[in-house]
Design an enzyme around this catalytic site. Structure first.
Site, PDB file in Angstrom:
ATOM      1  N   LYS A 299       0.825  -1.236   0.052  1.00  0.00           N
ATOM      2  CA  LYS A 299      -0.205  -0.093  -0.135  1.00  0.00           C
ATOM      3  C   LYS A 299       0.928   1.218  -0.018  1.00  0.00           C
ATOM      4  O   LYS A 299       1.976   1.420   0.803  1.00  0.00           O
ATOM      5  CB  LYS A 299      -0.835  -0.154   1.280  1.00  0.00           C
ATOM      6  CG  LYS A 299      -1.951   1.117   1.337  1.00  0.00           C
ATOM      7  CD  LYS A 299      -2.885   0.750   2.469  1.00  0.00           C
ATOM      8  CE  LYS A 299      -3.878   2.067   2.548  1.00  0.00           C
ATOM      9  NZ  LYS A 299      -4.793   1.840   3.553  1.00  0.00           N
TER      10      LYS A 299
ATOM     11  N   SER B 121      -9.978   2.002   2.749  1.00  0.00           N
ATOM     12  CA  SER B 121      -9.050   3.030   1.853  1.00  0.00           C
ATOM     13  C   SER B 121      -7.718   1.790   1.119  1.00  0.00           C
ATOM     14  O   SER B 121      -7.337   2.293   0.064  1.00  0.00           O
ATOM     15  CB  SER B 121      -8.284   3.915   2.647  1.00  0.00           C
ATOM     16  OG  SER B 121      -7.391   3.174   3.505  1.00  0.00           O
TER      17      SER B 121
ATOM     18  N   SER C 128     -10.228  -0.257   6.931  1.00  0.00           N
ATOM     19  CA  SER C 128      -9.644   0.175   5.592  1.00  0.00           C
ATOM     20  C   SER C 128      -9.004  -1.279   5.281  1.00  0.00           C
ATOM     21  O   SER C 128      -8.517  -1.348   4.004  1.00  0.00           O
ATOM     22  CB  SER C 128      -8.517   1.126   5.711  1.00  0.00           C
ATOM     23  OG  SER C 128      -9.190   2.289   5.478  1.00  0.00           O
TER      24      SER C 128
END
Lengths: 493, 493
Positions: free
Chosen positions: B79, B154, B178
Site C-alpha cells: 500500500k 482505503s 480499511s
C-alpha cells in the site's frame, strides 16, 4: 510617581533546556552551534510516518527537578499536542504536557536584597512540564527569504511555571537567579543564557491594594537577568501610567527591546491561537514508578538550602554568607574544597574568613576577568593556604591581597603551598618582633613632630596618620594591631 | 493448478522451495499480469521493474545460499502509505506527489527481511481517508468483480490487486475498516491485528490511535504466514507492544469443536441488506456444522461507534496532517503572497475534498469550547465500546458478523453523500476503537455484479492477541467452503 499606591504581581515561566546528549523524541544530538540542519533527523524534520520516542534521560532530569523543589513527581503524566503553524515547527504541533504535567507544586526559597534589607521569600511553583523546543527561523542574510534551522527542533525543555508570588522586579530576578542556580546545581541544565538554555517569560500585572488581580501582560523571552529587571520595571511603570490615565490594560504578549529599554506588544488576546491541545496518540502516558523516583533521589546532590543550613550550623556562617556561597554549585564546591584542605588545623575564624575571600576578592577577580570559578587560576587549596596564613597572623589582610595577586598570576609554583612560597620569596611575613618595630616607630615620631603634637592636643586622626606612616615604613609587614599598641605606649610615655 | 492467477502465498512458497520457479520468474510473471490488467483496474500507482527484480534476484541468491525462509521470493504489493526506500510514498495525495522516503517503514523492513519481493505500490484513498478509493489523487480503483463498482477503501488498490490475481498478497492499513471493508468488497481475506502488533513506524499516519497495518491475501493461511513476517516489537514506535514472537499459523488446524461464537444482535439490524444477512447466517450455520456453537451477545453501545470514530479519527488526522505545510517537502503552491497565503494555498491545492472535510471536522472538535462536548465525549464512548466487547468476550471466544451492511456499490454512488459512506463502516469502526483484532473473509455473493454477484465479507473479531484463534477458525471455514477460491468473472487480461 504614585508607585507606592500599587501592588505588583509577577509570575514567571521558565524554559530550561535539559542537558541530555540526544533530543527528547529522537536520537539526534543536541549540541549547540552546529551547521544548520545537520542535527535534524527524519523525526526532527517531521517526515511522513515518523514517530516520537521518549528520551528517558529527559524524564530523569524532570524527576531531579521535582525532587529538588519538593514538588510531586506525577506517577502518570500525559503528553499533549499544541497545534499551530510556523515554519520552524516541523510537525505543525509541539509535543508538550498540558493537563497532567510531570511535576506538580514545589517551592523555591529566594533571598532578595543585600545587607540589612535582605529578606527571604518562598515562591510557590505551579508545575513543571516536559516539552520539545522548536527550530529557529533566521530572517537575515537570505535575500528577503527566511532560513530555517531545525537543529534545535526537538531539544528537551522543562517549562517551570511559578505562582504569581513575586511583587517586584527584584523578587522576580532573585527567583530567576535562584532557579538558574538550582537547575545547574542538580545538573539538569547548563544554564547558558546566551545560547538560550535558560529563558524566562514574565507575567506582569498591577492592582491597587485589596483589588482583584489586574490584567496581565506577558513579556516573552527574557534571556538576561539585567534585561528582566529593566523590562519588568518598564512594564510596571507603563501599566500604572495607563491605568492612571484612565486606560484599561489589554491582555497581550510583549517583547522587550534592550536598545530602547521598552516593551512593545507582539500580539493581543484577540490574535491568541487556539492551540487545540489534545493527548498525543503517538505517546502512551508517561508512567514513573516509585522505585525510579527513589533511585534518582538517592543520587541527588545535597541541595543548596540544606548545605546553607549546614554551613551556618557547622561553620558559624551568617545566613547571608551561607546563601552567597550556595548561590552556585561550583562556588559551594570551591568553598568546601578549600575548607577541606584547611582540615583539622583550621582556626575557628577560618571558615568565615574563607567565605569572605571566596565571595569577596576571588569572586570580584573572577568577575572582572569573566572567568568561571571552576577554572579559577587560584585553586581552592592555594586560597586555603593563603587564608590560613591570615588566620595564624603570618600576614595581614592587606599583604594577603598582594599574595593573592601573585597566586593569580601563577607565582609560587602552582601547588598547594604556593601562598607560603610567595610570602617567603617576597619576604612578606608579618614582623612581630618588638625590637624590629620600635626603631621604626621612633623614626616616624621624630620625623612627624606636628602629628605628635596634634595627637597630644586630642586629635585622634593624627594617631591614624602616624600608624599609617609606621605601616608604610615597614612596607606593610608590621602587624597593625601591634603598631597600635606600641605607638600608644610611646606617645603616652 | 494451471491458472496461476489464483496462486496463494502458500502455494508459491512451495513452488519456490521446490525450485519449480525462481523469484525472478515469479516476479516477471506477475509484472506481466499487472501490465495487462492494471489499466482497467488502476490498482497499482507505481511500478518499478528494475527495483522489483533487484529484490527478486536477492531472494534467489538467499535461496541459493540456503538461507531462504518460507516467504523468500514470494511477491507482494505494498500500500502506498508505507515509506519504502527505492519507491515513492505518495499516500494517494497530490501533496506527496514527489515524495520518496529515505527510510523503510517497520512493516516494509520486516517484509524485506522475510524475503518478500515488492511488485509495486497500490492505490489508496488519499491519506487513507475513504471507503471507496474514490478520494485518491491517482484515480479511482475498479472492483475486479464489476469494474463500475468501488473496491472499497482505503486499501482498495491492495484488495483489487489480490482479487484480480495480479498480486498474491498485499499490505494494507486499517483505521476504521480499511483492510476489512475492501477485503469484503473484493472477496479476499484480510486481517487487522490487535493495535500495537504491527509497527506504525514509517506508516503515514491518518489517526494514530487507530491505525494498524496488516496483510491481505486469498486465504487465512496466507494471512497467518504474512502476519508472522509483519508482526513484532519496534522500539521506534512507542505504541508498539513488546511481546514474545508468536507463530500465527499455530492454530490453523485446530478443530472448531467447543469454539463459542458470539453473534452480536446489534449487527443484524437496520441497514443490513438481505443478501448480506443470508450469506452471514449461512456462514454461521457452516461454523456450527464444523463443531462451533453460536451464542447471541450484545454490544449495546456499538451504535455510537461511527459517530465516535468520526470525531476521534478526524481530530487526530487534523493534527497529523499539519506537517504537510509546503515548507520542507511535498507540494508547495507555485504562487503566494506571504507565509499564511503559502500555507492556505498549498493545503487548499494539495489536499483533496475528503481530506479537507476531515481536517475541518477534526479542527472543529478540538477547538476551544467544543473539545469536551465532542472529543472527550467520543473518548468516553470509546471506553464504553471497549467495555462492551470485554463483556461479550466473557460469553464467547470469537465474535462473528457482517463486515459491511451491503456489497460494493457503484463508483460515484456515494460520492456526494459522505454520511452514507461513513455509515457503511458501522461494523468495522468499533473494532479499531477497542483496539481489537478483526478480519474479513469471503462468505458468499450478493446482488449486483454479473453474473455471479459481488462478494460478501464475514467479519471475525477476536479478543486482544487472539489472532491465531481467528486465523484458525477462518482457515477451517475456508477448508469447508470455496468462496475464497472464486475468481472474478471476465477476468481482465
Amino acid at each position: 510617581m504614585s508607585r507606592t499606591n500599587w501592588e505588583v504581581v509577577i509570575g514567571l515561566e521558565t524554559h530550561s533546556q535539559l542537558n541530555t546528549t540526544s533530543k527528547i523524541f529522537s536520537g539526534s544530538p543536541t549540541a549547540f552551534g552546529a551547521e544548520p540542519n545537520v542535527q535534524a533527523s527524519a523525526v526532527d524534520l517531521a517526515l511522513p510516518g515518523v514517530l516520537p520516542v521518549m528520551n528517558r534521560a529527559a524524564v530523569e532530569r524532570a524527576i531531579r527537578f521535582g525532587l529538588a523543589v519538593g514538588g510531586e513527581v506525577a506517577q502518570r503524566s500525559v503528553f499533549a499536542r499544541k497545534n499551530y503553524f510556523y515554519p520552524d515547527l516541523p510537525k505543525g504541533y509541539q509535543i508538550s504536557q498540558y493537563e497532567l504535567p510531570v511535576v506538580q507544586g514545589g517551592t523555591l526559597t529566594i533571598r532578595v536584597g543585600d545587607g540589612d534589607k535582605a529578606y527571604e521569600k518562598v515562591v510557590r511553583l505551579t508545575r513543571a512540564h516536559l516539552e520539545e523546543d522548536a527550530g529557529k527561523s533566521l530572517h537575515e542574510d537570505f535575500h528577503g527569504m527566511s532560513g530555517i534551522d531545525l537543529n534545535r527542533a526537538g531539544t528537551p525543555l522543562l517549562e517551570i511555571v511559578s505562582e504569581p508570588d513575586m511583587s517586584s522586579s527584584a523578587e522576580a530576578v532573585a527567583y530567576a537567579r535562584a532557579l538558574h542556580a538550582l537547575v545547574r546545581w542538580v545538573d539538569i541544565c547548563d544554564g547558558n543564557m546566551q545560547e538560550g538554555s535558560f529563558r524566562c517569560d514574565a507575567n506582569v500585572s498591577v492592582r491597587r491594594p485589596g483589588e482583584p488581580l489586574g490584567t496581565r501582560r506577558e513579556i516573552k523571552n527574557l534571556n538576561s537577568f539585567r534585561f528582566m529587571q529593566q523590562a519588568i520595571d518598564f512594564e510596571i511603570q507603563w501599566q500604572i501610567e495607563q491605568i492612571e490615565d484612565g486606560h484599561k490594560i489589554q491582555q497581550a504578549t510583549v517583547l522587550f527591546d534592550p536598545d530602547t529599554g521598552e516593551t512593545r506588544a507582539m500580539r493581543s488576546k484577540e490574535d491568541a491561537h487556539d492551540y487545540r491541545y489534545f493527548p498525543d496518540p503517538d505517546l502512551p502516558p508517561l508512567v514513573i514508578a516509585a522505585d525510579w523516583i527513589e533511585r534518582v533521589r538517592s543520587e541527588m546532590p545535597e541541595l543548596p538550602v540544606a548545605l546553607a543550613a549546614r554551613l551556618q550550623a557547622d561553620c558559624g556562617l551568617s545566613p547571608y554568607d551561607a546563601a552567597g556561597l550556595t548561590a552556585s554549585r561550583e562556588m559551594a564546591q570551591y568553598y568546601l574544597d578549600a575548607l577541606a584542605v584547611a582540615g583539622a588545623a583550621q582556626a575557628t575564624q577560618l571558615p568565615k574568613l574563607l567565605a569572605n575571600w571566596v565571595m569577596g576578592e576571588l569572586a570580584a577577580r573572577l568577575n572582572r576577568e569573566e572567568r568561571d570559578i571552576a577554572h579559577s587560576p587560584v585553586t581552592p587549596a592555594q586560597l586555603s593556604g593563603l587564608v590560613t596564613r591570615i588566620a595564624d597572623g603570618t600576614i595581614s589582610n592587606n599583604i594577603a591581597k598582594k599574595v593573592f595577586e601573585a597566586l593569580w598570576s601563577g607565582e609560587g609554583g602552582g601547588n598547594a603551598n604556593a601562598a607560603d612560597a610567595v610570602i617567603e620569596a617576597q619576604g612578606l611575613k608579618q614582623v612581630t618582633d618588638v625590637s624590629a618595630i620600635e626603631p621604626i616607630i621612633d623614626e616616624v615620631l621624630a620625623a612627624n613632630p606636628k602629628s605628635v603634637e596634634e595627637y597630644r592636643a586630642g586629635k585622634d586622626k593624627a594617631f591614624n596618620a602616624l600608624v599609617g606612616q609606621v605601616m608604610k615604613a615597614s612596607k606593610g609587614k608590621a602587624s597593625p594591631a601591634q603598631v597600635n599598641e606600641l605607638l600608644k605606649k610611646k606617645l603616652q610615655a | 493448478m494451471s491458472d496461476r492467477t489464483m496462486d496463494t502465498v502458500k502455494q508459491l512458497s512451495v513452488r519456490l522451495a521446490s525450485g519449480e520457479v525462481s523469484a525472478v520468474e515469479l516476479a516477471q510473471d506477475y509484472l506481466a499480469k499487472i501490465q495487462a490488467a492494471n489499466p482497467a483496474l488502476n490498482a497499482f500507482v507505481e511500478l518499478n521493474e528494475a527495483q522489483t527484480l533487484i529484490e527478486a534476484r536477492a531472494a534467489d541468491a538467499l535461496r541459493a545460499a540456503g538461507q531462504a525462509g518460507p516467504l523468500t521470493g514470494v511477491p507482494i504489493a505494498h500500500k502506498d502509505i508505507f515509506c519504502q526506500t527505492g519507491w515513492h510514498a505518495r499516500c494517494g495525495s497530490k501533496m506527496l506527489e514527489n515524495f520518496a522516503a529515505p527510510y523503510d517503514a517497520g512493516l516494509i523492513e520486516r517484509a524485506r527481511a522475510a524475503g518478500l519481493v515488492t511488485l509495486g505500490r497500490t492505490n489508496m484513498d488519499e491519506f487513507a481517508m475513504g471507503s471507496t478509493n474514490e478520494s485518491s489523487h491517482y484515480g479511482v480503483v475498479h472492483n475486479p468483480w464489476q469494474l463500475d463498482a468501488v473496491p472499497g477503501g482505503s486499501s482498495g488498490g491492495s484488495a483489487a490487486a489480490v482479487a484480480a490475481g495480479i498480486a498474491p498478497a498485499a499490505s494494507g492499513t486499517d483505521t476504521g475498516g480499511s483492510i476489512r471493508q475492501p477485503a469484503a468488497f473484493c472477496g479476499i481475506t484480510g486481517i487487522k491485528p490487535t493495535y500495537g502488533i504491527v509497527s506504525r513506524w514509517g506508516m503515514i499516519a491518518y489517526a494514530s490511535s487507530l491505525d494498524q497495518g496488516g496483510p491481505m491475501a486469498h486465504t487465512a493461511e496466507d494471512c497467518a504466514l504474512l502476519l508472522n513476517a509483519f508482526a513484532g516489537f519496534d522500539t521506534r514506535d512507542a505504541t508498539s507492544l513488546e511481546r514474545a514472537p508468536e507463530d500465527y499459523t499455530r492454530a490453523l488446524d485446530a478443530p472448531l469443536a467447543g469454539l463459542r461464537i458470539g453473534v452480536p444482535k446489534e449487527f443484524f439490524g437496520e441497514g443490513m441488506s438481505d443478501d448480506v444477512r443470508a450469506a452471514v447466517e449461512a456462514a454461521l450455520a457452516t461454523f456450527r456444522t464444523l463443531g462451533a456453537t453460536t451464542v447471541e451477545v450484545s454490544l449495546p453501545r456499538s451504535g455510537y461507534a461511527v459517530p465516535a470514530y468520526y470525531v476521534i479519527a478526524p481530530a487526530e488526522a487534523s493534527s497529523n496532517l499539519n506537517r504537510f505545510d509546503g515548507v520542507r517537502y511535498g507540494y508547495r503552491a507555485p504562487e503566494y503572497r506571504d507565509l499564511n497565503d503559502m500555507y492556505a494555498k498549498t493545503r487548499a491545492q494539495g489536499f483533496g475534498e475528503e481530506v479537507k472535510r476531515r481536517i475541518l471536522i477534526g479542527t472543529y472538535v478540538l477547538s476551544h469550547g467544543y473539545y469536551d462536548a465532542y472529543y472527550l465525549q467520543a473518548q468516553r464512548v470509546r471506553r464504553l465500546i471497549a467495555d462492551d466487547y470485554r463483556a461479550a468476550f466473557r460469553d464467547c471466544d470469537l465474535i462473528l458478523g457482517p463486515t459491511t451492511p451491503t456489497v460494493a456499490y457503484g463508483i460515484g454512488d456515494k460520492a456526494d453523500d459522505p454520511l452514507s459512506m461513513y455509515l457503511g463502516d458501522i461494523y468495522t469502526t468499533s473494532v479499531n476503537l477497542a483496539g481489537l483484532p478483526g478480519m474479513s473473509i469471503p462468505c458468499g455473493f450478493g446482488a449486483g455484479g454479473l453474473p455471479a454477484g459481488l462478494p460478501i465479507g464475514l467479519q471475525i473479531v477476536g479478543n486482544y492477541f487472539d489472532e491465531a484463534r481467528m486465523l484458525g477458525a477462518a482457515h477451517r471455514f475456508q477448508q469447508a467452503t470455496d468462496w475464497h477460491l472464486r475468481t472474478p468473472p471476465g477476468k481482465p487480461t
